[in-house]
Write an enzyme that holds these catalytic residues in place. Structure first.
Site, mmCIF file in Angstrom:
data_model
loop_
_atom_site.group_PDB
_atom_site.id
_atom_site.type_symbol
_atom_site.label_atom_id
_atom_site.label_comp_id
_atom_site.label_asym_id
_atom_site.label_seq_id
_atom_site.Cartn_x
_atom_site.Cartn_y
_atom_site.Cartn_z
ATOM 1 N N ARG A 1 36.782 17.367 24.771
ATOM 2 C CA ARG A 1 35.574 17.042 25.547
ATOM 3 C C ARG A 1 34.715 15.977 24.881
ATOM 4 N NH1 ARG A 1 33.517 23.069 25.356
ATOM 5 N NH2 ARG A 1 34.177 22.606 23.219
ATOM 6 N N CYS B 1 35.358 14.978 16.221
ATOM 7 C CA CYS B 1 36.121 16.217 16.365
ATOM 8 C C CYS B 1 37.304 15.966 17.306
ATOM 9 C CB CYS B 1 35.224 17.318 16.930
ATOM 10 S SG CYS B 1 36.063 18.927 17.038
ATOM 11 N N CYS C 1 31.011 23.516 19.037
ATOM 12 C CA CYS C 1 32.262 23.126 18.386
ATOM 13 C C CYS C 1 33.061 24.390 18.034
ATOM 14 C CB CYS C 1 31.943 22.329 17.121
ATOM 15 S SG CYS C 1 33.424 21.788 16.233
ATOM 16 N N ASP D 1 38.206 17.831 19.546
ATOM 17 C CA ASP D 1 37.868 18.460 20.833
ATOM 18 C C ASP D 1 38.071 17.484 22.007
ATOM 19 O OD1 ASP D 1 36.304 19.512 23.085
ATOM 20 O OD2 ASP D 1 35.548 20.973 21.630
ATOM 21 N N HIS E 1 29.523 17.840 17.378
ATOM 22 C CA HIS E 1 29.058 18.219 18.720
ATOM 23 C C HIS E 1 28.689 19.695 18.756
ATOM 24 C CE1 HIS E 1 32.795 20.361 20.043
ATOM 25 N NE2 HIS E 1 33.291 19.666 19.039
HETATM 26 CO CO CO Z 1 34.605 20.472 17.693
#
Ligand code: CO
Length: 215
Positions: free
Chosen positions: A46, A42, A101, A44, A98
Site C-alpha cells: 500500500r 516499507c 505498518c 508494504d 507508514h
Molecule cells: Co510496513
C-alpha cells in the site's frame, strides 16, 4: 483471465501512453539514470514510492524492506546506499515509514515468526529504548503510531551513523537524510525528522575520517 495477466496488459497500455507523449521516452530512459533521491521504504503493497510522491521513472533510487529498517549488517541496504551516495551522488535520502505498518505491529507482540523474528528483533530494540514513553500510552493504536514515529527517527540516525554518509557529508556536504511517515488513512506524508552535514551525532558513532579510509 489469470489475475497476473492484467499486470502485463496494463504494462502494454502504459508503454503506449508514454510513447504517445514522447516517442523517444524509452530510448532516453535506457541511456542513463541520474536520480536526485534515494528512497528507503516499507515493502508494504500500500506504500508505492513513485505513486504517492508523483515521481517518474528515473527520479527515485529505491530500496524497500519490512518496516523500512536501516540495519548495519544488511549488505543489501548498504550496497544500495553506497551506490546511491557515491556513484549516483543523490542529494537526499528519504526513509519513509507508514502508520499501520504490519512489521511494527507484529514486533510489538510475542508471536513467533521464525526467520522474521531476527528482522523484527531490531524493532523490538527500538521499543525497549523508548519503553518508558511507549508503556505510558494506554491506547494500543496510539502506541503503535508512536512506535512508527520513533522507529523512523532511529533509522534516520542509523543512516547518519554509517561511514558512507559521514564521508559524503565531510567531502561534499550532502546528502540530507529525511524521515517521513505516510498515513495510509489520509494519503498524506509528513516529515518527522531530518539530519544533514552540520548535524552532530553521538560521539561514539563519529568516524575519524582523517586517519582512516573506511569502506
Ligand atoms: Co510496513
Amino acid at each position: 483471465m489469470d489475475s497476473y495477466k492484467k499486470l502485463l496488459l496494463a504494462n502494454q497500455a502504459w508503454v503506449q501512453d508514454k510513447l504517445n507523449v514522447h516517442p523517444d521516452y524509452f530510448t532516453r530512459q535506457a541511456s542513463h539514470q541520474k536520480p536526485e533521491f534515494m528512497w528507503i521504504g516499507c515493502s508494504d503493497s500500500r506504500v508505492p514510492a513513485e505513486d504517492i510522491t508523483g515521481a517518474e521513472p528515473g527520479e527515485l533510487f529505491v530500496h524497500r524492506n519490512i518496516a523500512n529498517m536501516v540495519i548495519h549488517t544488511d549488505l543489501n541496504m548498504l550496497s544500495v546506499l553506497q551506490y546511491a551516495v557515491e556513484v549516483l551522488k543523490v542529494r537526499h535520502v528519504i526513509i519513509c515509514g507508514h502508520y499501520d505498518c504490519g512489521g511494527i505491529k507484529n514486533a510489538m507482540t510475542r508471536k513467533d515468526f521464525g526467520l522474521i523474528n531476527k528482522w523484527l528483533r531490531h524493532i523490538k530494540d527500538v521499543y525497549r529504548m523508548h519503553r518508558r514513553e511507549l508503556d505510558c500510552i494506554p491506547d494500543q493504536q496510539a502506541r503503535l503510531d508512536r512506535l512508527v514515529e520513533l522507529n523512523i527517527a532511529e533509522q534516520v540516525t542509523n543512516l547518519a551513523q554509517t561511514s558512507i554518509v559521514q564521508k559524503a557529508w565531510k567531502a561534499e556536504q550532502r546528502p540530507v537524510i529525511h524521515g517521513w511517515i505516510y498515513d495510509l488513512r489520509t494519503g498524506y506524508i509528513k516529515e518527522t525528522a531530518s539530519l544533514g552535514p552540520d548535524s552532530r551525532l553521538d560521539d561514539i558513532y563519529m568516524f575519524d575520517l582523517d586517519d582512516h579510509n573506511f569502506g
